[in-house]
Design an enzyme around this catalytic site. Structure first.
Site, PDB file in Angstrom:
ATOM      1  NE  ARG A 103       0.085 -79.708 -11.805  1.00 46.87           N
ATOM      2  CZ  ARG A 103      -1.369 -79.433 -11.226  1.00 46.87           C
ATOM      3  NH1 ARG A 103      -1.276 -80.069 -10.112  1.00 46.87           N
ATOM      4  NH2 ARG A 103      -1.924 -78.870 -11.675  1.00 46.87           N
ATOM      5  CE  LYS A 137       0.733 -74.708 -12.324  1.00 52.38           C
ATOM      6  NZ  LYS A 137       0.887 -75.246 -14.132  1.00 52.38           N
ATOM      7  CG  HIS A 160       3.474 -82.795 -17.196  1.00 51.24           C
ATOM      8  ND1 HIS A 160       3.177 -82.800 -15.733  1.00 51.24           N
ATOM      9  CD2 HIS A 160       2.517 -81.724 -17.841  1.00 51.24           C
ATOM     10  CE1 HIS A 160       2.254 -81.875 -15.502  1.00 51.24           C
ATOM     11  NE2 HIS A 160       1.860 -81.274 -16.648  1.00 51.24           N
ATOM     12  NE  ARG A 206      -1.450 -82.541 -14.279  1.00 54.98           N
ATOM     13  CZ  ARG A 206      -2.360 -82.506 -13.573  1.00 54.98           C
ATOM     14  NH1 ARG A 206      -2.526 -83.435 -12.555  1.00 54.98           N
ATOM     15  NH2 ARG A 206      -2.932 -81.324 -13.369  1.00 54.98           N
ATOM     16  CG  HIS A 266      -7.019 -78.518 -14.867  1.00 57.48           C
ATOM     17  ND1 HIS A 266      -6.960 -79.480 -16.125  1.00 57.48           N
ATOM     18  CD2 HIS A 266      -5.514 -78.615 -14.507  1.00 57.48           C
ATOM     19  CE1 HIS A 266      -5.977 -79.862 -16.595  1.00 57.48           C
ATOM     20  NE2 HIS A 266      -4.804 -79.675 -15.643  1.00 57.48           N
ATOM     21  CE1 TYR A 300      -3.786 -82.943 -21.238  1.00 57.87           C
ATOM     22  CE2 TYR A 300      -5.249 -81.974 -19.735  1.00 57.87           C
ATOM     23  CZ  TYR A 300      -3.945 -82.246 -20.093  1.00 57.87           C
ATOM     24  OH  TYR A 300      -2.900 -81.905 -19.172  1.00 57.87           O
TER      25      TYR A 300
END
Length: 324
Positions: free
Chosen positions: A137, A162, A268, A271, A294, A303
């Site tokens: 990120r 995150k 972003h 990514r 994640h 994705y």
């Protein structure tokens, strides 16, 4: 007799006790201020769920904010009432959150990613290459420290990502030598600052108290430091900070425009492209999930939308026709 703490100071104290980020603190304070102003400077203790709902309705109907922005405002007010004012009325728990629309990510093709990167140079290009080559990120890249780069194992350790989680991702071989040269140049700059008693850097969680010398040690320095010293918004101490993420954002936006790529893309997007291109190459989705950090596999599964292989290879019925 000491003065009674102001409401916003109490909010800041509760946020910092929980080690929330400075961005969360800034955001929560902003929403609480707007909530109070919306209700003509009434104290939140004299208001409740009805006033919160009126404020959220105003945001959605009058200001037409996005669902994520509306939910962010709600989180700030829930924090205020539950953690600061210690008021947990039933209506607060039943507050309906705005439903965020399910959107597919914007993804560069491999050629488009290469074209955008070619428009950049120097440190900015190196950072963008890490966004695409490591799946970082924007802020994770800006906050990298020297000790988090492992050249021997070609790994990058992402700290406090995150959700306040650490993870390991790859260091692309293509940029390893370039990054090493960048660090050698940055080390020279750090030595100059040290000679002027200005080589200290911010350390999280009071580590500067536990390790008094760590803030000036090379291992703790930012990989991408800012050119000038800046004042820490919490401590007020003037220190080295990392490069402004806005600088990379502006440069990437300019590079996308110069590449004539018809996409609403940003930093972003690199990514998103990292994840998509790994899946295209046949890598396991669980591996990609770990590299991205994640928590839920369903976040990574988004994705797969560009792969045209949702379990079976699907061809359009139109492709069976012979068109003139």
């Amino acid at each position: 007799m000491s003065a009674k703490p102001r409401l916003l100071d109490l909010v800041r104290n509760q946020i910092r006790v929980r080690h929330y980020s400075i961005r969360t603190e800034t955001s929560y304070i902003m929403w609480i201020k707007q909530f109070i102003r919306f209700h003509q400077l009434r104290h939140p203790a004299d208001m409740g769920a009805l006033e919160i709902q009126d404020f959220l309705t105003y945001l959605a109907v009058k200001r037409r904010v996005s669902a994520s922005t509306q939910n962010q405002a709600l989180c700030a007010l829930v924090f205020l009432y539950k953690k600061v004012l210690n008021l947990d009325f039933e209506d607060l728990n039943d507050m309906v959150r705005a439903k965020r629309p399910a959107r597919l990510p914007t993804v560069f093709t491999r050629d488009q990613a290469q074209l955008v990167l070619a428009q950049l140079d120097g440190t900015i290009q190196l950072m963008a290459q890490l966004l695409y080559g490591s799946g970082l990120r924007l802020l994770e890249c800006a906050r990298l420290r020297v000790k988090d780069i492992n050249f021997e194992y070609k790994q990058i350790l992402v700290r406090n990502g995150k959700g306040n989680k650490d993870r390991i991702t790859m260091l692309p071989e293509l940029v390893a030598d370039k990054l090493l040269i960048h660090l050698q140049e940055t080390k020279l700059l750090h030595d100059v600052y040290l000679s002027k008693d200005a080589g200290s850097v911010y350390l999280p969680y009071a580590l500067d108290k536990k390790y008094p010398n760590a803030k000036t040690e090379w291992a703790w320095q930012y990989v991408f430091p800012a050119c000038r010293l800046s004042k820490d918004p919490r401590s007020g101490i003037k220190q080295r900070h990392h490069i402004s993420e806005q600088r990379l954002q502006r440069a990437v936006k300019k590079a996308i425009l110069a590449s004539n790529i018809p996409l609403q893309a940003s930093c972003h997007t690199f990514r998103h492209s990292f994840a998509t291109h790994l899946l295209e190459s046949g890598y396991d989705i669980r591996t990609v999930q770990e590299l991205l950090g994640h928590k839920d596999i369903r976040t990574t599964q988004i994705y797969t939308h560009v792969l045209n292989k949702p379990g079976l290879c699907v061809n359009s019925p139109l492709d069976a026709f012979s068109l003139n």
